[in-house]
Design a protein around this motif. Structure first.
Motif, PDB file in Angstrom:
ATOM      1  N   SER A 213       5.261  -8.607   4.617  1.00 48.17           N
ATOM      2  CA  SER A 213       5.705  -7.275   5.012  1.00 48.17           C
ATOM      3  C   SER A 213       5.305  -6.277   3.943  1.00 48.17           C
ATOM      4  O   SER A 213       4.930  -6.639   2.836  1.00 48.17           O
ATOM      5  CB  SER A 213       7.216  -7.261   5.225  1.00 48.17           C
ATOM      6  OG  SER A 213       7.887  -7.563   4.019  1.00 48.17           O
ATOM      7  N   GLY A 214       5.418  -5.004   4.300  1.00 45.06           N
ATOM      8  CA  GLY A 214       5.084  -3.959   3.350  1.00 45.06           C
ATOM      9  C   GLY A 214       3.826  -3.207   3.766  1.00 45.06           C
ATOM     10  O   GLY A 214       3.564  -3.033   4.940  1.00 45.06           O
ATOM     11  N   SER A 215       3.053  -2.813   2.790  1.00 44.53           N
ATOM     12  CA  SER A 215       1.848  -2.010   3.032  1.00 44.53           C
ATOM     13  C   SER A 215       0.682  -2.911   3.455  1.00 44.53           C
ATOM     14  O   SER A 215      -0.217  -3.222   2.672  1.00 44.53           O
ATOM     15  CB  SER A 215       1.486  -1.231   1.781  1.00 44.53           C
ATOM     16  OG  SER A 215       2.541  -0.379   1.395  1.00 44.53           O
ATOM     17  N   ILE A 216       0.748  -3.330   4.702  1.00 42.84           N
ATOM     18  CA  ILE A 216      -0.258  -4.244   5.225  1.00 42.84           C
ATOM     19  C   ILE A 216      -1.001  -3.590   6.371  1.00 42.84           C
ATOM     20  O   ILE A 216      -0.399  -3.204   7.360  1.00 42.84           O
ATOM     21  CB  ILE A 216       0.390  -5.549   5.719  1.00 42.84           C
ATOM     22  CG1 ILE A 216       1.069  -6.271   4.563  1.00 42.84           C
ATOM     23  CG2 ILE A 216      -0.664  -6.445   6.363  1.00 42.84           C
ATOM     24  CD1 ILE A 216       1.868  -7.469   4.994  1.00 42.84           C
ATOM     25  N   HIS A 217      -2.306  -3.467   6.234  1.00 43.73           N
ATOM     26  CA  HIS A 217      -3.137  -2.954   7.326  1.00 43.73           C
ATOM     27  C   HIS A 217      -3.857  -4.095   8.016  1.00 43.73           C
ATOM     28  O   HIS A 217      -3.991  -4.108   9.232  1.00 43.73           O
ATOM     29  CB  HIS A 217      -4.122  -1.927   6.789  1.00 43.73           C
ATOM     30  CG  HIS A 217      -3.457  -0.725   6.175  1.00 43.73           C
ATOM     31  ND1 HIS A 217      -2.826   0.231   6.945  1.00 43.73           N
ATOM     32  CD2 HIS A 217      -3.313  -0.345   4.892  1.00 43.73           C
ATOM     33  CE1 HIS A 217      -2.325   1.169   6.145  1.00 43.73           C
ATOM     34  NE2 HIS A 217      -2.592   0.832   4.904  1.00 43.73           N
ATOM     35  N   SER A 218      -4.312  -5.049   7.227  1.00 36.42           N
ATOM     36  CA  SER A 218      -4.932  -6.237   7.788  1.00 36.42           C
ATOM     37  C   SER A 218      -4.905  -7.336   6.741  1.00 36.42           C
ATOM     38  O   SER A 218      -4.834  -7.070   5.546  1.00 36.42           O
ATOM     39  CB  SER A 218      -6.366  -5.961   8.240  1.00 36.42           C
ATOM     40  OG  SER A 218      -7.177  -5.655   7.127  1.00 36.42           O
ATOM     41  N   ILE A 219      -4.940  -8.557   7.226  1.00 35.80           N
ATOM     42  CA  ILE A 219      -4.954  -9.720   6.344  1.00 35.80           C
ATOM     43  C   ILE A 219      -6.174 -10.558   6.678  1.00 35.80           C
ATOM     44  O   ILE A 219      -6.388 -10.912   7.842  1.00 35.80           O
ATOM     45  CB  ILE A 219      -3.682 -10.568   6.508  1.00 35.80           C
ATOM     46  CG1 ILE A 219      -2.438  -9.748   6.170  1.00 35.80           C
ATOM     47  CG2 ILE A 219      -3.748 -11.810   5.615  1.00 35.80           C
ATOM     48  CD1 ILE A 219      -1.137 -10.465   6.442  1.00 35.80           C
ATOM     49  N   ASN A 220      -6.971 -10.856   5.672  1.00 38.20           N
ATOM     50  CA  ASN A 220      -8.162 -11.658   5.913  1.00 38.20           C
ATOM     51  C   ASN A 220      -7.811 -13.136   6.017  1.00 38.20           C
ATOM     52  O   ASN A 220      -8.062 -13.782   7.027  1.00 38.20           O
ATOM     53  CB  ASN A 220      -9.174 -11.437   4.796  1.00 38.20           C
ATOM     54  CG  ASN A 220      -9.749 -10.034   4.830  1.00 38.20           C
ATOM     55  OD1 ASN A 220      -9.653  -9.327   5.846  1.00 38.20           O
ATOM     56  ND2 ASN A 220     -10.332  -9.608   3.726  1.00 38.20           N
ATOM     57  N   THR A 221      -7.231 -13.663   4.980  1.00 38.06           N
ATOM     58  CA  THR A 221      -6.936 -15.094   4.932  1.00 38.06           C
ATOM     59  C   THR A 221      -5.484 -15.317   4.541  1.00 38.06           C
ATOM     60  O   THR A 221      -4.960 -14.617   3.673  1.00 38.06           O
ATOM     61  CB  THR A 221      -7.841 -15.814   3.910  1.00 38.06           C
ATOM     62  OG1 THR A 221      -9.202 -15.601   4.269  1.00 38.06           O
ATOM     63  CG2 THR A 221      -7.563 -17.305   3.877  1.00 38.06           C
ATOM     64  N   MET A 222      -4.865 -16.263   5.201  1.00 35.91           N
ATOM     65  CA  MET A 222      -3.512 -16.685   4.862  1.00 35.91           C
ATOM     66  C   MET A 222      -3.581 -18.167   4.516  1.00 35.91           C
ATOM     67  O   MET A 222      -4.357 -18.917   5.123  1.00 35.91           O
ATOM     68  CB  MET A 222      -2.546 -16.451   6.013  1.00 35.91           C
ATOM     69  CG  MET A 222      -2.560 -15.031   6.547  1.00 35.91           C
ATOM     70  SD  MET A 222      -1.347 -14.723   7.852  1.00 35.91           S
ATOM     71  CE  MET A 222       0.127 -14.411   6.862  1.00 35.91           C
TER      72      MET A 222
END
Length: 116
Positions: free
Chosen positions: A25-34
């Motif tokens: 959560s928070g300032s997330i626009h996109s995530i490449n890899t988890m």
């Protein structure tokens, strides 16, 4: 800022299952890899599994066939389904995300203990 909250760890017997969750959560626009990493006492942190934005997965040889990684994009959440757990899977499991520009964030860790 970005926060990662892990859950699902615990104490189980060999052969049992656990499901770890990690919500970002928070300032997330996109995530490449988890991904998930783990660190056993006296050992270095090691990669367990990763999943890309395109849903490509990678699992370490030690967990192939037993663990599955998945993600729920709308919730910025990654899961680690762990089956047929062994004592050598005992470790603190850490969630990691990599965002654009290489920004990397870690969770606080959740303990998994496998013992009879």
């Amino acid at each position: 800022q970005v926060q990662l909250v892990e859950s699902g760890g615990g104490l189980v017997q060999p052969g049992e299952s656990l499901r770890l969750s990690c919500a970002a959560s928070g300032s997330i626009h996109s995530i490449n890899t988890m991904g998930w990493y783990r660190q056993a006492p006296g050992k270095q942190r090691e990669l367990v599994a990763t999943i890309t934005s395109g849903e490509s997965t990678h699992l370490s040889d030690s967990v192939k066939g037993r663990f599955t990684i998945s993600r729920e994009r709308a919730k910025n959440t990654v899961y680690l389904q762990m089956n047929l757990l062994k004592p050598e899977d005992t470790a603190v499991y850490y969630c990691n995300i990599i965002m654009p520009l290489g920004r990397s964030y870690w969770g606080q860790g959740t303990q998994v203990a496998v013992s009879s």
